[in-house]
Structures are given as structure tokens and as C-alpha cells.
Write a protein that holds these residues in place. Structure first.
Motif, PDB file in Angstrom:
ATOM      1  N   PRO A  47      27.681  43.002   7.871  1.00 18.32           N
ATOM      2  CA  PRO A  47      26.276  43.371   7.698  1.00 18.32           C
ATOM      3  C   PRO A  47      25.758  42.800   6.376  1.00 18.32           C
ATOM      4  CG  PRO A  47      27.615  45.287   8.238  1.00 18.32           C
ATOM      5  CD  PRO A  47      28.552  44.137   7.986  1.00 18.32           C
ATOM      6  N   LEU A  48      24.560  42.239   6.403  1.00 21.36           N
ATOM      7  CA  LEU A  48      24.021  41.594   5.204  1.00 21.36           C
ATOM      8  C   LEU A  48      23.945  42.536   4.018  1.00 21.36           C
ATOM      9  CD1 LEU A  48      21.215  39.349   6.698  1.00 21.36           C
ATOM     10  CD2 LEU A  48      23.491  38.685   5.929  1.00 21.36           C
ATOM     11  N   SER A  49      23.754  43.818   4.257  1.00 22.51           N
ATOM     12  CA  SER A  49      23.651  44.769   3.154  1.00 22.51           C
ATOM     13  C   SER A  49      24.973  44.945   2.414  1.00 22.51           C
ATOM     14  CB  SER A  49      23.163  46.124   3.667  1.00 22.51           C
ATOM     15  OG  SER A  49      24.101  46.644   4.589  1.00 22.51           O
ATOM     16  N   LYS A  50      26.076  44.550   3.014  1.00 18.88           N
ATOM     17  CA  LYS A  50      27.377  44.687   2.366  1.00 18.88           C
ATOM     18  C   LYS A  50      27.788  43.447   1.596  1.00 18.88           C
ATOM     19  CE  LYS A  50      29.498  48.091   5.358  1.00 18.88           C
ATOM     20  NZ  LYS A  50      30.750  48.443   6.043  1.00 18.88           N
ATOM     21  N   LEU A  51      27.057  42.346   1.776  1.00 17.93           N
ATOM     22  CA  LEU A  51      27.394  41.101   1.101  1.00 17.93           C
ATOM     23  C   LEU A  51      26.726  41.028  -0.261  1.00 17.93           C
ATOM     24  CD1 LEU A  51      27.150  38.528   4.009  1.00 17.93           C
ATOM     25  CD2 LEU A  51      29.192  39.607   3.081  1.00 17.93           C
ATOM     26  N   LEU A  68      34.066  44.593  -4.961  1.00 20.58           N
ATOM     27  CA  LEU A  68      33.714  44.787  -6.369  1.00 20.58           C
ATOM     28  C   LEU A  68      33.832  46.251  -6.776  1.00 20.58           C
ATOM     29  CD1 LEU A  68      30.559  42.489  -6.533  1.00 20.58           C
ATOM     30  CD2 LEU A  68      32.943  41.891  -7.045  1.00 20.58           C
ATOM     31  N   ASP A  69      33.416  47.147  -5.904  1.00 23.51           N
ATOM     32  CA  ASP A  69      33.369  48.573  -6.236  1.00 23.51           C
ATOM     33  C   ASP A  69      34.739  49.208  -6.437  1.00 23.51           C
ATOM     34  OD1 ASP A  69      30.631  48.368  -6.169  1.00 23.51           O
ATOM     35  OD2 ASP A  69      30.418  49.268  -4.176  1.00 23.51           O
ATOM     36  N   LYS A  70      35.805  48.495  -6.070  1.00 23.69           N
ATOM     37  CA  LYS A  70      37.162  49.022  -6.294  1.00 23.69           C
ATOM     38  C   LYS A  70      37.512  49.082  -7.780  1.00 23.69           C
ATOM     39  CE  LYS A  70      39.059  46.016  -3.679  1.00 23.69           C
ATOM     40  NZ  LYS A  70      40.047  45.161  -3.018  1.00 23.69           N
ATOM     41  N   TYR A  71      36.743  48.381  -8.604  1.00 22.59           N
ATOM     42  CA  TYR A  71      37.014  48.313 -10.039  1.00 22.59           C
ATOM     43  C   TYR A  71      35.768  48.760 -10.812  1.00 22.59           C
ATOM     44  CZ  TYR A  71      40.871  45.587  -8.245  1.00 22.59           C
ATOM     45  OH  TYR A  71      41.972  45.175  -7.548  1.00 22.59           O
ATOM     46  N   PRO A  72      35.446  50.058 -10.789  1.00 26.56           N
ATOM     47  CA  PRO A  72      34.203  50.556 -11.384  1.00 26.56           C
ATOM     48  C   PRO A  72      34.114  50.423 -12.903  1.00 26.56           C
ATOM     49  CG  PRO A  72      35.592  52.379 -10.700  1.00 26.56           C
ATOM     50  CD  PRO A  72      36.243  51.121 -10.197  1.00 26.56           C
ATOM     51  N   ASP A  73      35.211  50.176 -13.565  1.00 27.90           N
ATOM     52  CA  ASP A  73      35.188  50.028 -15.028  1.00 27.90           C
ATOM     53  C   ASP A  73      34.961  48.586 -15.474  1.00 27.90           C
ATOM     54  OD1 ASP A  73      35.619  52.752 -15.336  1.00 27.90           O
ATOM     55  OD2 ASP A  73      37.797  52.524 -15.356  1.00 27.90           O
ATOM     56  N   THR A  74      34.582  47.712 -14.538  1.00 25.93           N
ATOM     57  CA  THR A  74      34.337  46.312 -14.860  1.00 25.93           C
ATOM     58  C   THR A  74      32.859  45.986 -14.690  1.00 25.93           C
ATOM     59  OG1 THR A  74      34.695  45.547 -12.591  1.00 25.93           O
ATOM     60  CG2 THR A  74      36.654  45.701 -14.022  1.00 25.93           C
ATOM     61  N   ARG A  82      26.155  45.705 -13.345  1.00 26.37           N
ATOM     62  CA  ARG A  82      25.938  44.513 -12.531  1.00 26.37           C
ATOM     63  C   ARG A  82      24.439  44.258 -12.334  1.00 26.37           C
ATOM     64  NH1 ARG A  82      29.134  45.838  -7.908  1.00 26.37           N
ATOM     65  NH2 ARG A  82      27.393  47.020  -7.082  1.00 26.37           N
ATOM     66  N   GLU A  83      23.673  45.319 -12.161  1.00 28.42           N
ATOM     67  CA  GLU A  83      22.234  45.204 -11.884  1.00 28.42           C
ATOM     68  C   GLU A  83      21.475  44.465 -12.993  1.00 28.42           C
ATOM     69  OE1 GLU A  83      19.281  45.349  -9.253  1.00 28.42           O
ATOM     70  OE2 GLU A  83      21.321  46.048  -8.913  1.00 28.42           O
ATOM     71  N   ALA A 107      38.961  35.951  -7.348  1.00 37.99           N
ATOM     72  CA  ALA A 107      40.224  36.033  -6.596  1.00 37.99           C
ATOM     73  C   ALA A 107      40.952  37.330  -6.910  1.00 37.99           C
ATOM     74  CB  ALA A 107      41.109  34.834  -6.898  1.00 37.99           C
ATOM     75  N   PHE A 108      40.885  37.766  -8.172  1.00 36.68           N
ATOM     76  CA  PHE A 108      41.487  39.054  -8.554  1.00 36.68           C
ATOM     77  C   PHE A 108      40.827  40.196  -7.800  1.00 36.68           C
ATOM     78  CE2 PHE A 108      41.176  42.924 -11.055  1.00 36.68           C
ATOM     79  CZ  PHE A 108      42.510  43.257 -11.199  1.00 36.68           C
ATOM     80  N   TYR A 109      39.499  40.242  -7.798  1.00 33.74           N
ATOM     81  CA  TYR A 109      38.785  41.290  -7.085  1.00 33.74           C
ATOM     82  C   TYR A 109      39.151  41.283  -5.599  1.00 33.74           C
ATOM     83  CZ  TYR A 109      35.477  42.580 -10.809  1.00 33.74           C
ATOM     84  OH  TYR A 109      34.897  43.054 -11.959  1.00 33.74           O
ATOM     85  N   GLN A 110      39.191  40.095  -5.006  1.00 36.62           N
ATOM     86  CA  GLN A 110      39.419  39.982  -3.581  1.00 36.62           C
ATOM     87  C   GLN A 110      40.872  40.202  -3.176  1.00 36.62           C
ATOM     88  OE1 GLN A 110      37.627  36.118  -2.903  1.00 36.62           O
ATOM     89  NE2 GLN A 110      35.721  37.076  -2.251  1.00 36.62           N
ATOM     90  N   SER A 111      41.788  40.099  -4.123  1.00 35.72           N
ATOM     91  CA  SER A 111      43.206  40.285  -3.786  1.00 35.72           C
ATOM     92  C   SER A 111      43.555  41.735  -3.530  1.00 35.72           C
ATOM     93  CB  SER A 111      44.111  39.732  -4.896  1.00 35.72           C
ATOM     94  OG  SER A 111      44.054  40.586  -6.035  1.00 35.72           O
ATOM     95  N   GLY A 112      42.752  42.653  -4.088  1.00 37.56           N
ATOM     96  CA  GLY A 112      43.012  44.069  -3.881  1.00 37.56           C
ATOM     97  C   GLY A 112      44.161  44.595  -4.727  1.00 37.56           C
ATOM     98  N   ARG A 113      44.623  43.817  -5.681  1.00 37.39           N
ATOM     99  CA  ARG A 113      45.731  44.253  -6.542  1.00 37.39           C
ATOM    100  C   ARG A 113      45.206  44.975  -7.760  1.00 37.39           C
ATOM    101  NH1 ARG A 113      48.322  38.486  -6.129  1.00 37.39           N
ATOM    102  NH2 ARG A 113      48.943  38.570  -3.973  1.00 37.39           N
ATOM    103  N   SER A 114      45.943  45.947  -8.225  1.00 39.65           N
ATOM    104  CA  SER A 114      45.554  46.684  -9.438  1.00 39.65           C
ATOM    105  C   SER A 114      46.365  46.214 -10.625  1.00 39.65           C
ATOM    106  CB  SER A 114      45.791  48.165  -9.263  1.00 39.65           C
ATOM    107  OG  SER A 114      44.983  48.625  -8.228  1.00 39.65           O
TER     108      SER A 114
END
Length: 114
Positions: A47-51, A68-74, A82-83, A107-114
Motif C-alpha cells: 500500500p502506498l501509505s506504507k512506503l 524504519l520504525d523498528k529503530y525509534p531512537d534513530t 524524520r518529519e 541496508a542495516f534498517y532493512q536487515s532487521g538486525r539489532s
């Protein structure tokens, strides 16, 4: 293939010893999809709203807000921070920064690694 200034071939390895060509303008889309990266290969399925569109020094990248939201302290993971970088004229977040550095960060964000 990529060639060095002396004409030697450079081979990019993905870990399975396959010979890959490297195109700095699109290599993020050529790697096997990561858990939250599948949308990059088929954006029409999200869905376009998620991109989330991010423009770095004139090049546009697309990921999901979920990644992106998986890392709220960034910077990218915090919606309020971000806004500050959103540009309505290009309908994207704009950063005048190094593209190769950003590609590593994305790539870090998209890898899902902490």
C-alpha cells in the motif's frame, strides 16, 4: 562486470560464490530480498501509505515505514525527527549526504538486525 583502472575485473560476492555485476545506481534492488525489503522489488504490492521515499543527494530510495520504525531512537526511525526533513515539493525526505554511506545505513534498517 566492473573493471578497475588497470582493466582487471572486480567480482562482487553475495556469499554463494555467484558472479554478480555491480551497478552503484541500483545494486540495492539486485540483492535477495530481506524480511522487509520485498516491497523494493515489487512496490505495487505494498500500500502506498506504507512506503517511505527518501531522497539522498538526488537519488531516491524507497523502503517501508515499518522498517524504519523498528529503530525509534534513530533519525529515520523517529517520526518527529524524520518529519523535519520532509520536502513536500519532492514528496520525499531529503538528505544532502553521501549516497554510499546511506545505502549502508538503509541496508542495516532493512536487515532487521539489532
Amino acid at each position: 562486470d566492473i573493471k578497475t583502472s588497470s582493466g582487471d575485473d572486480i567480482i562482487a560476492s553475495s556469499g554463494d560464490d555467484r558472479k554478480n555485476s555491480f551497478d552503484s545506481t541500483s545494486y540495492l534492488l539486485e540483492v535477495p530480498p530481506l524480511p522487509c525489503q520485498s516491497h523494493a522489488l515489487a512496490p505495487s504490492q505494498e500500500p502506498l501509505s506504507k512506503l517511505c521515499k527518501i531522497n539522498v543527494a538526488g537519488k531516491e530510495y524507497v523502503t517501508t515505514y515499518d522498517c524504519l520504525d523498528k529503530y525509534p531512537d534513530t533519525l529515520l526511525g523517529n517520526p518527529a525527527e524524520r518529519e523535519k526533513y520532509f520536502r513536500p515539493d519532492i514528496n520525499a525526505y531529503f538528505f544532502n549526504r553521501s549516497r554510499p554511506c546511506f545505502e549502508t545505513i538503509l541496508a542495516f534498517y532493512q536487515s532487521g538486525r539489532s
